[in-house]
Design a protein around this motif. Structure first.
Motif, mmCIF file in Angstrom:
data_model
loop_
_atom_site.group_PDB
_atom_site.id
_atom_site.type_symbol
_atom_site.label_atom_id
_atom_site.label_comp_id
_atom_site.label_asym_id
_atom_site.label_seq_id
_atom_site.Cartn_x
_atom_site.Cartn_y
_atom_site.Cartn_z
ATOM 1 N N ALA A 120 36.626 -19.136 16.357
ATOM 2 C CA ALA A 120 37.094 -17.761 16.111
ATOM 3 C C ALA A 120 38.251 -17.635 15.133
ATOM 4 O O ALA A 120 38.696 -16.515 14.880
ATOM 5 C CB ALA A 120 37.493 -17.125 17.443
ATOM 6 N N ALA A 121 38.757 -18.723 14.577
ATOM 7 C CA ALA A 121 39.856 -18.614 13.621
ATOM 8 C C ALA A 121 39.404 -17.788 12.413
ATOM 9 O O ALA A 121 38.240 -17.849 12.004
ATOM 10 C CB ALA A 121 40.329 -19.989 13.175
ATOM 11 N N PRO A 122 40.303 -16.995 11.821
ATOM 12 C CA PRO A 122 39.943 -16.182 10.650
ATOM 13 C C PRO A 122 39.279 -16.966 9.531
ATOM 14 O O PRO A 122 38.384 -16.457 8.851
ATOM 15 C CB PRO A 122 41.289 -15.600 10.216
ATOM 16 N N LYS A 123 39.689 -18.220 9.319
ATOM 17 C CA LYS A 123 39.078 -19.026 8.260
ATOM 18 C C LYS A 123 37.568 -19.144 8.459
ATOM 19 O O LYS A 123 36.793 -19.003 7.509
ATOM 20 C CB LYS A 123 39.707 -20.413 8.229
ATOM 21 N N ARG A 124 37.155 -19.393 9.686
ATOM 22 C CA ARG A 124 35.715 -19.520 9.982
ATOM 23 C C ARG A 124 35.008 -18.198 9.715
ATOM 24 O O ARG A 124 33.917 -18.166 9.123
ATOM 25 C CB ARG A 124 35.551 -19.939 11.445
ATOM 26 N N MET A 125 35.604 -17.083 10.119
ATOM 27 C CA MET A 125 34.972 -15.786 9.906
ATOM 28 C C MET A 125 34.845 -15.472 8.418
ATOM 29 O O MET A 125 33.813 -14.954 7.968
ATOM 30 C CB MET A 125 35.760 -14.677 10.609
ATOM 31 N N GLU A 126 35.869 -15.785 7.647
ATOM 32 C CA GLU A 126 35.833 -15.504 6.210
ATOM 33 C C GLU A 126 34.693 -16.257 5.523
ATOM 34 O O GLU A 126 33.971 -15.703 4.683
ATOM 35 C CB GLU A 126 37.168 -15.886 5.572
ATOM 36 N N ALA A 128 29.904 -7.243 0.342
ATOM 37 C CA ALA A 128 29.403 -7.954 -0.850
ATOM 38 C C ALA A 128 30.337 -7.781 -2.041
ATOM 39 O O ALA A 128 30.429 -8.657 -2.903
ATOM 40 C CB ALA A 128 28.001 -7.462 -1.195
ATOM 41 N N ALA A 129 31.035 -6.661 -2.091
ATOM 42 C CA ALA A 129 31.925 -6.396 -3.225
ATOM 43 C C ALA A 129 33.277 -7.087 -3.090
ATOM 44 O O ALA A 129 34.112 -6.980 -3.995
ATOM 45 C CB ALA A 129 32.131 -4.891 -3.366
ATOM 46 N N SER A 130 33.479 -7.812 -1.988
ATOM 47 C CA SER A 130 34.809 -8.365 -1.719
ATOM 48 C C SER A 130 34.852 -9.884 -1.707
ATOM 49 O O SER A 130 35.843 -10.479 -1.277
ATOM 50 C CB SER A 130 35.313 -7.851 -0.367
ATOM 51 N N VAL A 131 33.787 -10.535 -2.186
ATOM 52 C CA VAL A 131 33.767 -11.994 -2.205
ATOM 53 C C VAL A 131 34.748 -12.510 -3.260
ATOM 54 O O VAL A 131 34.810 -11.993 -4.371
ATOM 55 C CB VAL A 131 32.350 -12.520 -2.515
ATOM 56 N N GLU A 132 35.523 -13.527 -2.894
ATOM 57 C CA GLU A 132 36.464 -14.124 -3.836
ATOM 58 C C GLU A 132 36.510 -15.622 -3.623
ATOM 59 O O GLU A 132 36.110 -16.132 -2.577
ATOM 60 C CB GLU A 132 37.857 -13.526 -3.662
ATOM 61 N N PRO A 133 36.992 -16.383 -4.625
ATOM 62 C CA PRO A 133 37.049 -17.848 -4.481
ATOM 63 C C PRO A 133 37.992 -18.243 -3.360
ATOM 64 O O PRO A 133 38.990 -17.571 -3.089
ATOM 65 C CB PRO A 133 37.593 -18.315 -5.841
ATOM 66 N N GLY A 134 37.663 -19.333 -2.697
ATOM 67 C CA GLY A 134 38.556 -19.842 -1.668
ATOM 68 C C GLY A 134 39.769 -20.515 -2.271
ATOM 69 O O GLY A 134 39.836 -20.732 -3.492
ATOM 70 N N GLU A 135 40.734 -20.853 -1.435
ATOM 71 C CA GLU A 135 41.942 -21.506 -1.914
ATOM 72 C C GLU A 135 41.716 -23.008 -2.079
ATOM 73 O O GLU A 135 41.030 -23.645 -1.295
ATOM 74 C CB GLU A 135 43.087 -21.266 -0.922
ATOM 75 N N SER A 136 42.290 -23.566 -3.145
ATOM 76 C CA SER A 136 42.273 -25.018 -3.392
ATOM 77 C C SER A 136 40.863 -25.588 -3.373
ATOM 78 O O SER A 136 40.605 -26.649 -2.789
ATOM 79 C CB SER A 136 43.148 -25.747 -2.352
ATOM 80 N N GLY A 137 39.952 -24.882 -4.009
ATOM 81 C CA GLY A 137 38.599 -25.388 -4.127
ATOM 82 C C GLY A 137 37.746 -25.235 -2.895
ATOM 83 O O GLY A 137 36.631 -25.772 -2.837
ATOM 84 N N GLU A 138 38.220 -24.528 -1.881
ATOM 85 C CA GLU A 138 37.420 -24.314 -0.676
ATOM 86 C C GLU A 138 36.290 -23.334 -0.967
ATOM 87 O O GLU A 138 36.213 -22.727 -2.032
ATOM 88 C CB GLU A 138 38.320 -23.791 0.449
ATOM 89 N N ALA A 139 35.405 -23.163 0.022
ATOM 90 C CA ALA A 139 34.250 -22.279 -0.155
ATOM 91 C C ALA A 139 34.699 -20.846 -0.407
ATOM 92 O O ALA A 139 35.822 -20.453 -0.085
ATOM 93 C CB ALA A 139 33.376 -22.335 1.099
ATOM 94 N N GLU A 140 33.776 -20.066 -1.024
ATOM 95 C CA GLU A 140 34.075 -18.645 -1.224
ATOM 96 C C GLU A 140 34.361 -17.985 0.124
ATOM 97 O O GLU A 140 33.908 -18.445 1.172
ATOM 98 C CB GLU A 140 32.878 -17.952 -1.888
ATOM 99 N N ARG A 141 35.090 -16.885 0.052
ATOM 100 C CA ARG A 141 35.433 -16.222 1.291
ATOM 101 C C ARG A 141 35.570 -14.729 1.072
ATOM 102 O O ARG A 141 35.675 -14.240 -0.049
ATOM 103 C CB ARG A 141 36.741 -16.768 1.855
ATOM 104 N N ILE A 142 35.553 -14.007 2.168
ATOM 105 C CA ILE A 142 35.898 -12.582 2.192
ATOM 106 C C ILE A 142 37.074 -12.474 3.149
ATOM 107 O O ILE A 142 37.002 -12.916 4.295
ATOM 108 C CB ILE A 142 34.721 -11.730 2.691
ATOM 109 N N ARG A 143 38.154 -11.923 2.683
ATOM 110 C CA ARG A 143 39.382 -11.950 3.470
ATOM 111 C C ARG A 143 39.207 -11.269 4.826
ATOM 112 O O ARG A 143 38.523 -10.262 4.962
ATOM 113 C CB ARG A 143 40.525 -11.311 2.690
#
Length: 435
Positions: A276-282, A298-313
């Motif tokens: 349930a951590a926010p990182k997993r949800m993003e 869909a309009a809110s996808v952005e790159p993850g930090e430090s090369g991590e997977a894409e995420r939605i905040r």
């Protein structure tokens, strides 16, 4: 021991006890008169007068003042307040990504602070060296006398045995060993005989929550959430509950998903922290978009930090859930299910009556809060009248520092919490018990 010596000790103990009673009243009020102190403490007005004079002379308390129309200070009619700047506390939070150190007064108000990024490869010695160096740097910035520091209060991630000052395990720091005598190591880098309190950071957050809520919340369970972690702390009868081995509150490692194959930092599977951590949800929000092309996410996808997977905040997902987005609610419902399982277990184990959510999920919006309340209070155990209050904290993410300062002040003035074995008995010429 002679009868004369015995009587002297008894008188000294009575003076000590009376001063604590008076200070407890003054610390609990914004402004209070001698007559009110006498009423609330149950002491005679003469005894109160003598103690107030003693405390004024030692700058433990101060007379209240007003400003007249010309801008001149004028004393109020014999009203007194606690002086939170009488001494200060060195507060440290060792986080998984950041270390924060501060000097705070005795009401938890930070005067100066410094932060520095840390990562999983940071060595223990570099962290303890930094803590020693930053104490000297901050006292110079504040122009404070190190002798006026009540103590150092250090918060760590992981499992901490507070009484012995041992960091049992800090799973996020891969190079650190187990059962580290961290309080002893810090004592080598801080001024000699400086009292040091060590605990899991979330327990100081819980203590700050206790101070903010007062007697209305002397028994509650705090669930703290940030980007990657879910942690917990419990307060019983106004005191932090730690348990036998320092495990009380480790809600993040409660199993809620037996089918999960993701390994948690603790080495287990299915932990609430992973589920349930926010990182997993993003990250899951991006992955699930293919099945929900209509989602506003869909309009809110952005790159993850430090090369991590894409995420939605996380904040975007929470807002979308409040607005009725189907994918956002599906993601939030999953967290509600996992949190619900953990909270139900907490209720069955210790029945706190109040659950306080702090951090990321405290800002998760109305949909999350409504659903978690519905799930918990719909739990049909024996059809009992057992409503548990679930509330979001108003405190910020650094309330750990505030709680740390309050805790040290209470240890100093009230003898609260534990008799820490390395903590000097603070009963010398300090204005509280001396004289």
């Amino acid at each position: 021991m002679s009868e004369k010596r015995d009587g002297k000790n008894s008188l000294s103990a009575l003076k000590h006890k009376n001063r604590h009673r008076v200070l407890a009243v003054i610390r609990g009020c914004d402004a209070v008169s001698m007559a009110e102190i006498a009423r609330l403490s149950g002491l005679s007005i003469m005894t109160v007068h003598n103690i107030v004079e003693h405390c004024l002379a030692n700058k433990l308390i101060k007379p209240m003042v007003d400003w007249d129309i010309s801008g001149e200070r004028k004393p109020r009619a014999k009203l007194f307040s606690f002086n939170p700047d009488y001494r200060y506390v060195f507060c440290v939070k060792i986080g998984e990504r950041k270390l924060v150190a501060a000097l705070a007064n005795l009401r938890g108000e930070v005067s100066v602070s410094h932060s520095e990024a840390v990562d999983a490869d940071r060595s223990l010695d570099s962290v303890t060296d930094f803590i020693g160096d930053i104490f000297q740097s901050l006292t110079r910035r504040l122009r404070a006398d190190p002798a006026d520091c009540l103590g150092a209060v250090v918060g760590c991630p992981g499992i901490v045995h507070a009484r012995s000052g041992t960091l049992v395990v800090a799973p996020h720091f891969t190079k650190w060993k187990r059962n580290i005598p961290l309080r002893d190591k810090l004592a080598e880098r801080l001024p000699e005989d400086l009292p040091i309190v060590l605990d899991n950071s979330i327990r100081y957050n819980a203590y700050a929550e206790l101070k903010a809520r007062g007697d209305a919340a002397r028994r509650f369970y705090l669930i703290g959430t940030d980007y990657e972690n879910v942690v917990g702390g419990m307060v019983l009868d106004g005191h932090i509950e730690r348990g036998n081995a320092g495990l009380t509150g480790e809600v993040g490692h409660m199993m809620v998903d037996s089918s999960s194959e993701i390994v948690c930092v603790c080495g287990g599977n299915g932990c609430l922290e992973v589920a349930a951590a926010p990182k997993r949800m993003e990250e899951d929000a991006v992955r699930m978009l293919a099945d929900h092309p209509e989602s506003t996410l869909a309009a809110s996808v952005e790159p993850g930090e430090s090369g991590e997977a894409e995420r939605i905040r996380f904040a975007v997902i929470a807002a979308a859930a409040d607005a009725g987005d189907a994918l956002a609610r599906k993601l939030m419902d999953r967290s509600v299910r996992y949190f619900g399982m953990a909270i139900q277990n907490i209720i069955l184990a210790c029945d706190p009556g109040l659950i306080v959510i702090q951090g990321s999920y405290a800002r998760a919006g109305e949909y999350f809060l409504e659903q978690i309340r519905h799930r918990i209070n719909g739990f049909p155990l024996f059809s009992m009248d057992k409503e548990t209050r679930i509330e979001c904290s108003d405190l910020d993410d650094e309330s750990c520092l505030t709680g740390a300062a309050f805790l040290m002040a209470d240890i100093y003035f009230d003898g609260m919490e534990y008799e820490y074995s390395r903590m000097p008995h603070m009963n010398g010429n300090n204005g509280v018990t001396g004289g």
